[in-house]
Design a protein around this motif. Structure first.
Motif, PDB file in Angstrom:
ATOM      1  N   SER A 152       0.849  -1.182   0.000  1.00  0.00           N
ATOM      2  CA  SER A 152       0.000   0.000   0.000  1.00  0.00           C
ATOM      3  C   SER A 152       0.888   1.236   0.000  1.00  0.00           C
ATOM      4  O   SER A 152       2.058   1.181   0.377  1.00  0.00           O
ATOM      5  CB  SER A 152      -0.919   0.012   1.230  1.00  0.00           C
ATOM      6  OG  SER A 152      -0.148   0.009   2.424  1.00  0.00           O
TER       7      SER A 152
ATOM      8  N   ASN B 148       0.754   5.871   0.095  1.00  0.00           N
ATOM      9  CA  ASN B 148       0.022   7.132   0.130  1.00  0.00           C
ATOM     10  C   ASN B 148       0.328   7.996  -1.079  1.00  0.00           C
ATOM     11  O   ASN B 148      -0.483   8.845  -1.455  1.00  0.00           O
ATOM     12  CB  ASN B 148       0.376   7.916   1.404  1.00  0.00           C
ATOM     13  CG  ASN B 148      -0.101   7.223   2.658  1.00  0.00           C
ATOM     14  OD1 ASN B 148      -1.223   6.750   2.717  1.00  0.00           O
ATOM     15  ND2 ASN B 148       0.757   7.167   3.672  1.00  0.00           N
ATOM     16  N   SER B 149       1.509   7.793  -1.675  1.00  0.00           N
ATOM     17  CA  SER B 149       1.900   8.712  -2.742  1.00  0.00           C
ATOM     18  C   SER B 149       2.460   8.050  -3.988  1.00  0.00           C
ATOM     19  O   SER B 149       2.447   8.668  -5.056  1.00  0.00           O
ATOM     20  CB  SER B 149       2.948   9.698  -2.210  1.00  0.00           C
ATOM     21  OG  SER B 149       4.108   9.007  -1.758  1.00  0.00           O
TER      22      SER B 149
ATOM     23  N   GLY C 119      -7.475   4.432  -5.333  1.00  0.00           N
ATOM     24  CA  GLY C 119      -8.733   4.743  -4.675  1.00  0.00           C
ATOM     25  C   GLY C 119      -9.204   6.149  -4.981  1.00  0.00           C
ATOM     26  O   GLY C 119      -8.438   7.010  -5.422  1.00  0.00           O
ATOM     27  N   ALA C 120     -10.472   6.403  -4.732  1.00  0.00           N
ATOM     28  CA  ALA C 120     -11.021   7.741  -4.948  1.00  0.00           C
ATOM     29  C   ALA C 120     -10.330   8.775  -4.074  1.00  0.00           C
ATOM     30  O   ALA C 120     -10.270   9.960  -4.416  1.00  0.00           O
ATOM     31  CB  ALA C 120     -12.529   7.729  -4.671  1.00  0.00           C
ATOM     32  N   ASP C 121      -9.773   8.321  -2.936  1.00  0.00           N
ATOM     33  CA  ASP C 121      -9.041   9.219  -2.033  1.00  0.00           C
ATOM     34  C   ASP C 121      -7.565   9.316  -2.390  1.00  0.00           C
ATOM     35  O   ASP C 121      -6.789   9.972  -1.673  1.00  0.00           O
ATOM     36  CB  ASP C 121      -9.198   8.758  -0.590  1.00  0.00           C
ATOM     37  CG  ASP C 121      -8.661   7.340  -0.359  1.00  0.00           C
ATOM     38  OD1 ASP C 121      -8.225   6.693  -1.347  1.00  0.00           O
ATOM     39  OD2 ASP C 121      -8.681   6.874   0.799  1.00  0.00           O
ATOM     40  N   GLY C 122      -7.157   8.655  -3.488  1.00  0.00           N
ATOM     41  CA  GLY C 122      -5.757   8.702  -3.907  1.00  0.00           C
ATOM     42  C   GLY C 122      -4.889   7.620  -3.322  1.00  0.00           C
ATOM     43  O   GLY C 122      -3.722   7.488  -3.710  1.00  0.00           O
ATOM     44  N   ARG C 123      -5.414   6.838  -2.403  1.00  0.00           N
ATOM     45  CA  ARG C 123      -4.627   5.754  -1.819  1.00  0.00           C
ATOM     46  C   ARG C 123      -4.313   4.715  -2.892  1.00  0.00           C
ATOM     47  O   ARG C 123      -5.134   4.423  -3.766  1.00  0.00           O
ATOM     48  CB  ARG C 123      -5.390   5.090  -0.675  1.00  0.00           C
ATOM     49  CG  ARG C 123      -5.563   5.960   0.559  1.00  0.00           C
ATOM     50  CD  ARG C 123      -4.386   5.867   1.486  1.00  0.00           C
ATOM     51  NE  ARG C 123      -4.165   4.507   1.971  1.00  0.00           N
ATOM     52  CZ  ARG C 123      -3.083   4.144   2.669  1.00  0.00           C
ATOM     53  NH1 ARG C 123      -2.137   5.020   2.920  1.00  0.00           N
ATOM     54  NH2 ARG C 123      -2.963   2.907   3.087  1.00  0.00           N
TER      55      ARG C 123
ATOM     56  N   ARG D  15      -8.234   4.405 -12.208  1.00  0.00           N
ATOM     57  CA  ARG D  15      -8.639   3.536 -11.113  1.00  0.00           C
ATOM     58  C   ARG D  15      -7.802   2.261 -11.035  1.00  0.00           C
ATOM     59  O   ARG D  15      -7.641   1.693  -9.959  1.00  0.00           O
ATOM     60  CB  ARG D  15     -10.116   3.160 -11.261  1.00  0.00           C
ATOM     61  CG  ARG D  15     -11.053   4.315 -10.971  1.00  0.00           C
ATOM     62  CD  ARG D  15     -10.999   4.695  -9.496  1.00  0.00           C
ATOM     63  NE  ARG D  15     -11.779   5.896  -9.192  1.00  0.00           N
ATOM     64  CZ  ARG D  15     -11.255   7.069  -8.907  1.00  0.00           C
ATOM     65  NH1 ARG D  15      -9.932   7.222  -8.896  1.00  0.00           N
ATOM     66  NH2 ARG D  15     -12.007   8.108  -8.627  1.00  0.00           N
TER      67      ARG D  15
END
Length: 510
Positions: free
Chosen positions: A8, A10-11, A490-494, A404
């Motif tokens: 996983s 974050n960026s 993800g829609a949140d950018g994750r 996506r």
């Protein structure tokens, strides 16, 4: 930062066919590189660690997502046949392997084209990880060791390739160290002088001399003329997303046609039995292969646009089955901190390609001539300076223009059917991506026979047979079930990265 079969972030994220290739991509991202920079660095590393599948002597197809304007750009880095190639002068045996089976390798030209448009860090930095791997040596992976055992006689037929992989008569085993000093020098030359060093300098001259020595057809001008091209990807809607892939001469259109057939069938895959689901998927693939056969060839040889096939309701006339060969292929993909993404599927075609290694450069060359048809009626017929059909099929999924998912897989003819199964498992059956990738599959073997993984029940066999679909169970390890690599956004950018456990792939995020 973590590297494993799942990761996983974050960026940023890198997923590739080998953990060392993931590390190479992450290194470049940490230096401020773009997704494209990371993919080139990772792709170069794959040329060092997976020589049975990809080398600098191969080709690639790619997709590049620009987050700023929400567009996808396609890259065709597939090489052409020799200018002297004539069907009447070549036999099917000559184009299967050996010095006459080689097309101009376009991979390096493709890297340079992509970097010029989408790169951020200096070109030379992209090759530092791969140069280090080639100089220090890398552990032989289980996939390479297995491929070497299965193709040992083929490898031993070329003394220079045998010296590299079967030193003193003993094939390298998993865990042994593979050092490639000549490859390190070649990568260093490309890093310093760009693609010009490969296509116009001593590297090209060395490769041509090696081929011409034994009757090969490529010459200096073939190399100098090599190009890679930006292309307009093909797109079709599916379950609220836009599925995007590379246009012909890539096989990618087959995946879109399969998704179209599944959507039009009205079958609820979430409720369907395993046998009914696979029957539909096989049917979709068979129809796709039949309809797309006239379109999977050098775009310059096509009389009609493949886009017409995607919007047509009438099946196109079939022109024989698609080319059938076991392939060596590797995948790498990345998403950067700005949301840009890149995926490259690269290959030397069948395992160990032509079987011809140039000892001066350390480059094992492709056997892409084998992908041509010798049928004069085929749009994929062999001709001078022509691109052959390519199984390489990168894919992306977009939702209202937002990225996506990025997907790719090796697996010869099975690439698109493998990706379609991962996509439908996730979108239609509601499976989380690890389960969607791990679920047992069907695929095609070298002869385009339907094959089933062991985990599928005998009941599936019986019901498919009752529906006139004969399926085989391959014995032992087979490459045809592929190895999905994917990045979900993800829609949140994750970010979430996934690497199929069927091979040595890995994912790494930050």
């Amino acid at each position: 930062m973590s590297i494993g079969s799942e990761a996983s972030g974050n960026s940023a994220m890198v997923v590739a066919g080998h953990p060392l290739a993931v590390e190479a991509g992450l290194t470049i991202l940490d230096r401020g590189g773009s997704a494209t920079d990371a993919v080139i660095a990772s792709a170069a590393a794959l040329c060092v660690v997976l020589p049975q599948a990809v080398t600098l002597g191969g080709d690639a197809f790619g997709l590049f997502y620009d987050a700023a304007d929400r567009t996808v750009h396609g890259l065709n880095a597939s090489g052409r046949s020799p200018r002297d190639a004539r069907t009447s002068a070549l036999t099917s045996g000559e184009i299967e392997a050996g010095v006459r089976s080689v097309t101009v390798p376009a991979l390096v030209r493709g890297w340079e084209l992509a970097h010029a448009r989408l790169g951020r860090v200096a070109w030379r930095q992209l090759f530092e990880p791969a140069i280090g791997l080639a100089e220090r040596g890398v552990p032989i992976s289980r996939v390479l060791a297995r491929a070497l055992q299965s193709k040992l006689r083929f490898v031993e037929a070329d003394p220079d390739l045998a010296a590299l992989l079967v030193p003193e008569g003993r094939p390298l085993a998993a865990g042994d160290t593979l050092r490639q000093p000549q490859m390190a020098n070649t990568l260093r030359a490309v890093a310093e002088d760009g693609a010009r060093a490969f296509y116009e300098g001593p590297i090209a001259r060395s490769l041509v001399a090696r081929l011409r020595r034994d009757g090969g057809l490529l010459d200096d001008e073939d190399f100098a003329r090599c190009t890679a091209d930006w292309t307009l990807p093909l797109t079709t809607p599916y379950r609220g997303y836009d599925a995007v892939t590379a246009p012909p001469n890539s096989f990618g259109i087959l995946g879109l046609l399969q998704l179209q057939h599944i959507a039009a069938s009205g079958v609820d895959l979430a409720r369907a039995t395993e046998a009914k689901r696979i029957k539909l998927l096989v049917e979709a693939a068979e129809i796709a292969f039949e309809r797309a056969a006239p379109f999977i060839a050098d775009p310059a040889a096509l009389e009609a646009s493949p886009e017409q096939l995607l919007v047509s309701t009438e099946p196109a006339p079939a022109v024989g089955a698609a080319t059938r060969h076991p392939a060596g292929t590797a995948v790498t993909m990345a998403v950067d901190s700005d949301g840009n993404a890149a995926v490259l599927v690269e290959s030397i075609f069948t395992l160990f390609g032509s079987g011809v290694l140039d000892p001066a450069t350390g480059i094992l060359l492709n056997n892409r001539m084998r992908a041509f048809s010798l049928d004069p009626a085929s749009p994929n017929r062999l001709a001078p300076s022509k691109r052959p059909a390519h199984t390489l099929s990168p894919m992306m999924l977009l939702e209202d223009g937002a990225l996506r998912m990025v997907l790719g897989s090796p697996g010869a003819l099975g690439q698109t059917v493998t990706l379609v199964q991962a996509i439908t498992n996730h979108l239609d059956r509601g499976m989380a991506m690890p389960s969607a990738i791990a679920a047992p599959r069907w695929s095609y073997d070298i002869d385009r026979r339907v094959i089933l993984e062991e985990a599928l029940s005998n009941e599936v066999d019986a019901k498919l047979k009752a529906a006139s679909i004969e399926a085989d169970r391959p014995s032992g390890d087979t490459p045809y079930f592929g190895s999905v690599k994917a990045i979900a956004v993800g829609a949140d950018g994750r970010l979430a990265g996934f690497a199929d456990r069927r091979r040595d792939g890995a994912a790494g995020g930050r």
